[in-house]
Structures are given as C-alpha cells and as structure tokens.
Design a protein around this motif. Structure first.
Motif, short mmCIF file in Angstrom:
data_model
loop_
_atom_site.label_atom_id
_atom_site.label_comp_id
_atom_site.label_asym_id
_atom_site.label_seq_id
_atom_site.Cartn_x
_atom_site.Cartn_y
_atom_site.Cartn_z
N PRO A 194 -88.23 56.04 -3.03
CA PRO A 194 -88.60 54.59 -3.70
C PRO A 194 -90.26 54.59 -3.81
O PRO A 194 -90.71 54.06 -4.82
CB PRO A 194 -87.88 53.57 -3.09
N GLU A 195 -90.79 54.97 -2.92
CA GLU A 195 -92.43 54.82 -2.81
C GLU A 195 -93.27 55.46 -4.10
O GLU A 195 -94.08 55.24 -4.41
CB GLU A 195 -92.97 55.27 -1.51
N HIS A 196 -92.69 56.73 -4.27
CA HIS A 196 -93.17 57.67 -5.39
C HIS A 196 -92.45 57.69 -6.82
O HIS A 196 -93.04 57.88 -7.64
CB HIS A 196 -93.56 59.13 -4.61
N VAL A 197 -91.00 57.33 -6.69
CA VAL A 197 -90.35 57.81 -7.79
C VAL A 197 -89.82 56.48 -8.59
O VAL A 197 -89.48 55.67 -7.92
CB VAL A 197 -88.94 58.77 -7.43
N ARG A 198 -90.30 56.60 -9.74
CA ARG A 198 -89.85 55.71 -10.82
C ARG A 198 -89.03 56.48 -11.93
O ARG A 198 -89.18 57.23 -12.38
CB ARG A 198 -90.79 54.79 -11.58
N VAL A 199 -87.91 55.53 -12.12
CA VAL A 199 -86.86 56.23 -12.98
C VAL A 199 -86.84 55.50 -14.50
O VAL A 199 -86.40 54.11 -14.13
CB VAL A 199 -85.71 56.88 -12.65
N VAL A 200 -86.87 55.99 -15.57
CA VAL A 200 -86.53 55.19 -16.84
C VAL A 200 -85.46 55.80 -17.40
O VAL A 200 -85.29 56.98 -17.65
CB VAL A 200 -87.86 55.18 -17.60
N PHE A 201 -84.43 54.99 -17.83
CA PHE A 201 -83.36 55.21 -18.68
C PHE A 201 -83.14 55.15 -20.14
O PHE A 201 -83.23 53.65 -20.34
CB PHE A 201 -81.88 55.04 -17.80
N LEU A 202 -83.48 55.88 -20.99
CA LEU A 202 -83.61 55.48 -22.36
C LEU A 202 -82.10 55.34 -22.82
O LEU A 202 -80.83 55.85 -22.16
CB LEU A 202 -83.92 56.45 -23.08
N ARG A 203 -81.76 54.35 -23.68
CA ARG A 203 -80.32 53.99 -24.16
C ARG A 203 -79.70 55.04 -24.79
O ARG A 203 -78.34 55.32 -24.92
CB ARG A 203 -80.40 52.88 -25.15
N ARG A 204 -80.53 56.05 -25.33
CA ARG A 204 -80.08 57.14 -26.30
C ARG A 204 -81.05 58.24 -26.25
O ARG A 204 -81.93 57.91 -26.15
CB ARG A 204 -79.78 56.62 -27.60
N ASN A 205 -80.54 59.40 -26.58
CA ASN A 205 -81.57 60.59 -26.92
C ASN A 205 -82.57 60.40 -27.92
O ASN A 205 -82.01 60.24 -29.19
CB ASN A 205 -80.60 61.77 -27.17
N CYS A 206 -83.70 60.13 -27.61
CA CYS A 206 -84.77 59.84 -28.56
C CYS A 206 -85.74 60.80 -28.93
O CYS A 206 -86.45 60.88 -29.67
CB CYS A 206 -85.63 58.45 -28.17
N GLY A 207 -85.51 62.09 -28.08
CA GLY A 207 -86.65 63.15 -28.28
C GLY A 207 -87.76 63.19 -27.23
O GLY A 207 -87.96 62.09 -26.37
N GLN A 208 -88.27 64.36 -26.80
CA GLN A 208 -89.18 64.49 -26.09
C GLN A 208 -90.46 63.69 -26.11
O GLN A 208 -91.03 63.23 -25.14
CB GLN A 208 -89.48 65.83 -25.91
N THR A 209 -90.98 63.58 -27.40
CA THR A 209 -92.20 62.83 -27.73
C THR A 209 -91.94 61.37 -27.36
O THR A 209 -92.69 60.68 -26.69
CB THR A 209 -92.57 62.85 -28.98
N ALA A 210 -90.79 60.76 -27.50
CA ALA A 210 -90.46 59.27 -27.43
C ALA A 210 -90.38 59.05 -25.88
O ALA A 210 -90.98 58.11 -25.25
CB ALA A 210 -89.32 58.85 -27.93
N ALA A 211 -89.80 59.98 -25.16
CA ALA A 211 -89.57 60.01 -23.86
C ALA A 211 -90.85 60.22 -23.01
O ALA A 211 -91.14 59.26 -21.98
CB ALA A 211 -88.66 60.89 -23.22
N LEU A 212 -91.61 60.76 -23.60
CA LEU A 212 -93.06 60.83 -22.88
C LEU A 212 -94.00 59.65 -23.32
O LEU A 212 -94.86 59.29 -22.44
CB LEU A 212 -94.00 62.18 -23.55
N SER A 213 -93.81 59.06 -24.52
CA SER A 213 -94.51 58.05 -24.49
C SER A 213 -94.22 56.89 -23.88
O SER A 213 -94.99 55.76 -23.43
CB SER A 213 -94.21 57.55 -25.98
N ALA A 214 -92.78 56.60 -23.43
CA ALA A 214 -92.43 55.56 -22.63
C ALA A 214 -92.82 55.87 -21.17
O ALA A 214 -93.35 54.93 -20.51
CB ALA A 214 -90.74 55.76 -22.32
N ALA A 215 -92.95 57.10 -20.69
CA ALA A 215 -93.68 57.41 -19.60
C ALA A 215 -94.98 56.89 -19.45
O ALA A 215 -95.61 56.35 -18.41
CB ALA A 215 -93.69 58.89 -19.12
N LEU A 216 -95.80 57.39 -20.48
CA LEU A 216 -97.32 56.90 -20.89
C LEU A 216 -97.66 55.42 -20.66
O LEU A 216 -98.42 54.91 -20.13
CB LEU A 216 -97.87 57.38 -22.07
N ASP A 217 -96.64 54.65 -21.10
CA ASP A 217 -96.69 53.37 -21.37
C ASP A 217 -96.74 52.49 -19.95
O ASP A 217 -96.99 51.48 -19.52
CB ASP A 217 -95.58 52.77 -22.17
N LEU A 218 -95.76 53.16 -19.03
CA LEU A 218 -95.41 52.64 -17.86
C LEU A 218 -96.36 53.27 -16.61
O LEU A 218 -96.54 52.59 -15.52
CB LEU A 218 -94.27 53.05 -17.37
N ALA A 219 -96.96 54.29 -17.10
CA ALA A 219 -98.10 55.17 -15.98
C ALA A 219 -99.14 54.28 -15.34
O ALA A 219 -99.52 53.60 -16.33
CB ALA A 219 -98.59 56.35 -16.44
#
Length: 345
Positions: free
Chosen positions: A77-102
């Motif tokens: 839990p110290e290092h890992v954060r997990v985001v679950f998208l509601r549906r398959n949105c594509g690699q770019t959208a998934a990466l964009s979500a990670a960028l917003d939370l980084a």
C-alpha cells in the motif's frame, strides 16, 4: 473528534506532498503479467533513493487482472495505487487517468505486458539528469512479429518523424521519462499518447532518445494490430493541423475555399467557351450546357468554396473562445530578465 480530524488533515497533507517518481502502467487483461512486473519494479526502484509510486490503471479487464491488482495493492500500500476504469477506454485514456493522479516530479509510463524492462528506469533517469525534459525509449532490437508489428511501426515512425520534425526512431514505445512540467495541462485523445514528445518539442522542451530493452511477450495476448497504423496516421494529420493552424484555422479553410471558388470560375469559363466559342473556332457543333458535366462542377466547386470559408470563420470563433475562456496565451515565455523595481535611472 478533533484529534481524528487532525490526523485526517495530516494524512491528506501528506498525500499532497510531491514524490520523486511516478510509474504509470495501463493494464488490460494482463493477469499473468502484473504480479511479476510489480516484483521487478520493487527490486529496481527499491535500490534507488527515491520516493516513488506505482499507478496501475485497469482498463476494464475481464480476465482477473482487477482482482490481482487489488491483492498487489493490499501487499504494497505504500507504493501502489490502483485505478479501475468502469469500462475499456483504450490505452491513451488509461494513461491520461494515471497522469491526472500522478504525484511524482518525474513520470515514467510503461506497458503492463512485461515487454518493457524495469531495469531501464535508472538509465532513463540518468539521461534526464543530463538536462533533458523528455527521454524517449527506442526499442532498437524489438521482439515482435516482423510483418504485422515491425514493418507497420517502421513506416509509421518514419512518417511521424518526417512530418513532425522530431527525429525519433520509436514514437510507439510507451516507456519514456518526462519531467512533470512538460505534461502539465496536456490532454490526450485517440492514440495521441505516442505523440507526447512531439507536443513537448513544440513547447520548447529538450527531447532525446535512449535505447531500451524490449522483451518478447511470454504470457497474454497482444492488443495491437495492423489497424492501429491507420489510427496513427489519422492522429498525425490532426496534430499537424494543431501545429500549423490551431491559432489561425481560417488560413487553411480559407485557402481551400478560395481555390475551390477559383476552380468554379474556371469551370464556368470553360462552360461558356464550349457553348459560344468552340463552334466558331473549330467548326464543330456548339455544345449545350447540359451536354457536359461542367455546370455540375461549377455548382460543386462554388458550394465547396463557400462552405470552406464559412467553416474557417466558425473555426476562428471556436479557437478564440478556447483561448479567451481559459485565459490561455498564444505565446510561450521562456525567461524574463529585468531590473528590480526602483533600480531604474
């Protein structure tokens, strides 16, 4: 109650503290790969004196990846954060979500299929320390199918490099290192994650390339195919438009419109020639307007010209609304040098 509130506020404040490094990992149906990938990342990053986080984004997986990522986060839990998208949105959208939370000052995206080697991360960081803003991975010895993957990738990369003016060999390699300031305000659509070095170059960032290891896939199935090459070409057309005409779209649509109007008048002149001048000059029978397709072409080019100019006017209005509504400027300031107030003579 006040004690609990104070503890909560302290935890929230700690969450806001910037980290040194964020590794961003989009995942789609990689249940067999996420566990060994996490172990490799732990080994590599644990040897570095950096505060880091691993952000896994599950892009609507259906093979058990979601549950596996949940277990990984429970164990680390110290290092890992997990985001679950509601549906398959594509690699770019998934990466964009990670960028917003980084929260890291340095951002490193990578694939979740174990083909990127976590051991390359220290080398990417060393290259950044040489004064670069972006270090793009180059899979020089790529371990993929030759016809379905390597050839389309080679063609697409050459095309992107030629048209964008950014001399990289491998735009499609997910593994790159970015300084956070380069990606601030970036919004990704379509397949545009591969073009981030292009956007960064246009913003004045220093971009370089580094050979990285690429490993053959050992588990799971690839999600890429020949059809993705066409998507890259279409996205490339869009970013070229952004580069050249985003601030002056009337110059593009207006030129198309003026050329179309010119063709309309030339076609109209040809129509009159065949009706009134062709017979006296050649001795042939005069051609009625309905005997040739010229009247239709006159109308077609004229309507196309008018519509293109009107489209350019609308695009100008949208562009100005975009900049003014968000207080964006059409220029980029690198540095300002001036005397302190009161020191002028």
């Amino acid at each position: 109650m006040s004690s609990q509130a104070t503890e909560t506020e302290t935890e929230q404040a700690n969450d806001e503290l910037p980290l040194d490094l964020s590794v961003l990992i989009p995942v789609y149906n990689e249940v067999q790969n996420v566990e060994p990938l996490h172990q490799e990342l732990q080994q590599v990053l644990g040897s570095l004196s950096l505060r880091y986080e691993l952000i896994f984004v599950d892009d609507g997986s259906s093979d058990g990846s979601r549950a596996k990522l949940g277990l990984i986060q429970d164990r680390d839990p110290e290092h890992v954060r997990v985001v679950f998208l509601r549906r398959n949105c594509g690699q770019t959208a998934a990466l964009s979500a990670a960028l917003d939370l980084a929260r890291g000052n340095i951002l490193i995206p990578m694939d979740g299929d174990l083909q990127n080697d976590p051991a390359d991360i220290p080398r990417l960081l060393e290259k950044l320390d040489e004064g670069f803003d972006v270090v793009s991975g180059w899979r020089k010895s790529r371990q993929d199918a030759f016809i379905s993957r390597k050839i389309p990738s080679w063609v697409a990369n050459r095309l992107v490099a030629r048209l964008s003016g950014v001399p990289l060999h491998d735009f499609g390699c997910t593994m790159k290192a970015y300084r956070r300031r380069v990606l601030e305000g970036v919004r990704l659509y379509g397949e545009m994650h591969r073009f981030i070095p292009v956007f960064a170059t246009w913003q004045g960032a220093r971009v370089t390339e580094l050979e990285v290891h690429h490993r053959a896939r050992t588990a799971g199935r690839t999600k890429y195919g020949l059809g993705r090459t066409f998507n890259v070409v279409l996205d490339l057309i869009l970013i070229i438009f952004y580069q050249r005409y985003a601030q002056r779209p009337i110059h593009l649509f207006g030129r198309i419109g003026l050329w179309s109007l010119a063709l309309s008048f030339l076609t109209f002149a040809g129509m009159l020639y065949f009706k009134y001048l062709h017979a006296p000059l050649t001795g042939d029978k005069a051609k009625s307007f309905i005997e040739t397709p010229l009247p239709l072409l006159v109308v077609f080019f004229f309507m196309m010209g008018v519509q293109s100019i009107l489209m350019g006017v609308l695009a100008e209005m949208v562009m100005r609304t975009y900049y003014e509504s968000q207080s964006k400027t059409t220029y980029l300031i690198g540095e300002i040098r001036q005397s302190p107030p009161g020191n002028s003579t």
